[in-house]
Scaffold this motif. Structure first.
Motif, PDB file in Angstrom:
ATOM      1  N   LEU A  66       0.817  -1.215   0.000  1.00 48.85           N
ATOM      2  CA  LEU A  66       0.000   0.000   0.000  1.00 48.85           C
ATOM      3  C   LEU A  66       0.851   1.266   0.000  1.00 48.85           C
ATOM      4  O   LEU A  66       0.306   2.365   0.053  1.00 48.85           O
ATOM      5  CB  LEU A  66      -0.924   0.004   1.231  1.00 48.85           C
ATOM      6  N   ILE A  67       2.173   1.114  -0.040  1.00 45.41           N
ATOM      7  CA  ILE A  67       3.049   2.280   0.066  1.00 45.41           C
ATOM      8  C   ILE A  67       2.862   3.232  -1.114  1.00 45.41           C
ATOM      9  O   ILE A  67       3.080   4.446  -1.002  1.00 45.41           O
ATOM     10  CB  ILE A  67       4.532   1.825   0.163  1.00 45.41           C
ATOM     11  N   GLY A  68       2.419   2.695  -2.267  1.00 41.96           N
ATOM     12  CA  GLY A  68       2.222   3.532  -3.438  1.00 41.96           C
ATOM     13  C   GLY A  68       1.120   4.564  -3.273  1.00 41.96           C
ATOM     14  O   GLY A  68       1.083   5.569  -4.012  1.00 41.96           O
ATOM     15  N   PHE A  69       0.246   4.367  -2.289  1.00 38.37           N
ATOM     16  CA  PHE A  69      -0.839   5.326  -2.066  1.00 38.37           C
ATOM     17  C   PHE A  69      -0.351   6.584  -1.339  1.00 38.37           C
ATOM     18  O   PHE A  69      -1.037   7.611  -1.346  1.00 38.37           O
ATOM     19  CB  PHE A  69      -1.967   4.667  -1.265  1.00 38.37           C
ATOM     20  N   ILE A  70       0.821   6.526  -0.694  1.00 35.79           N
ATOM     21  CA  ILE A  70       1.326   7.710   0.007  1.00 35.79           C
ATOM     22  C   ILE A  70       2.504   8.346  -0.722  1.00 35.79           C
ATOM     23  O   ILE A  70       2.806   9.519  -0.489  1.00 35.79           O
ATOM     24  CB  ILE A  70       1.728   7.382   1.465  1.00 35.79           C
ATOM     25  N   ASP A  71       3.184   7.592  -1.583  1.00 40.25           N
ATOM     26  CA  ASP A  71       4.340   8.172  -2.283  1.00 40.25           C
ATOM     27  C   ASP A  71       3.995   8.666  -3.681  1.00 40.25           C
ATOM     28  O   ASP A  71       4.880   9.138  -4.405  1.00 40.25           O
ATOM     29  CB  ASP A  71       5.503   7.173  -2.329  1.00 40.25           C
TER      30      ASP A  71
END
Length: 295
Positions: free
Chosen positions: A49-54
């Protein structure tokens, strides 16, 4: 974003939301942004899910045109579900103070940037303030461990806003703050090649224990002196008591020798003393005659 599967993440790594929240015990406040970030980032990364914040997973269009008709976009539906999951994870780890920074924001990316801007504080003024605190920090009455924790916290806050403190600067400022009691230690380590801050802190803690071992507290000495005083006082009291008993026995012996009937020094008869002589006045009148006869 290549497909909806890349957005939703691999089901093999999916963990229940409640379990995820237990992995992030820290609530974000103005002083712990870096520890909070270091806790929440691996959790989001593990869940893909890191792609949703970066910024790697931006929001797709809500609708698509199919055969001339606007229809709901399946990719958007998948994205929205994952975005909501990230929002729930982030919001569950915020304090009331931090929650006020994200009111009205709807995407995980917006929330992440707002928190970063509020608490990372990429500002020259903030950097100067923290640097001044670091240079002026003193150990004082704190233990080396307490002083080291405060020192490291300032270094971490500087790192959180993008200003990493160099190791030789850490060493220099840390040694300067130890104080005069560590003068020999500081002078020696300033002349040595720079080591990591963790190693330097460990050596300083060991040196503190060494100083405590060789500088025996004065309390036991005071207790020893007090004991000696009590011993000396007891001995003097014993001597005084012994002398008093000696005088008492001496007085008793004196009274013992005079235990018989009194002897008059005037008439030389027993039974009364000179002061209680019955005819003391007449004896005084005859005293000149007696003296003349004696002459």
């Amino acid at each position: 974003m290549s497909s909806s599967s890349s957005i939703s993440g691999d089901s093999a790594t999916t963990v229940p939301l409640q379990t995820l929240l237990h992995l992030i015990p820290i609530k974000l406040v103005s002083t712990n942004y870096l520890p909070w970030k270091n806790q929440i980032t691996p959790v989001l990364s593990f869940q893909n899910l890191i792609g949703f914040i970066d910024g790697r997973y931006p929001s797709p269009a809500e609708t698509i045109n199919t055969d001339g008709k606007n229809c709901a976009n399946p990719a958007y539906i998948t994205w929205k579900e994952s975005n909501q999951k990230v929002l729930l994870i982030i919001q569950a780890t915020l304090s009331k103070e931090a929650m006020s920074e994200i009111i009205g924001l709807t995407t995980a990316r917006q929330v992440w940037l707002a928190l970063e801007n509020a608490y990372s504080q990429h500002s020259l003024e903030r950097m100067h303030t923290l640097n001044d605190i670091l240079r002026q920090m003193k150990k004082g009455s704190s233990t080396v461990s307490e002083y080291g924790c405060k020192f490291k916290l300032i270094c971490d806050q500087l790192a959180a806003i993008g200003y990493l403190v160099k190791e030789h600067d850490k060493t220099h400022w840390f040694l300067c703050g130890l104080g005069s009691a560590f003068e020999t230690f500081s002078t020696t380590h300033r002349a040595l090649p720079s080591s990591s801050f963790r190693d330097l802190l460990s050596k300083a803690e060991n040196h503190e224990l060494f100083l405590q071992a060789i500088n025996v507290p004065t309390a036991p000495q005071a207790a020893f002196v007090a004991h000696q005083c009590r011993t000396n006082n007891s001995f003097r009291n014993f001597q005084g008591s012994f002398s008093n008993r000696g005088r008492s026995r001496g007085s008793g012996r004196g009274r013992g020798r005079g235990c018989g009937p009194p002897n008059c020094q005037l008439c030389k008869k027993d039974g009364h003393s000179a002061t209680s002589y019955p005819s003391l006045s007449s004896f005084a009148q005859r005293a000149p005659t007696i003296d003349a006869n004696l002459a």
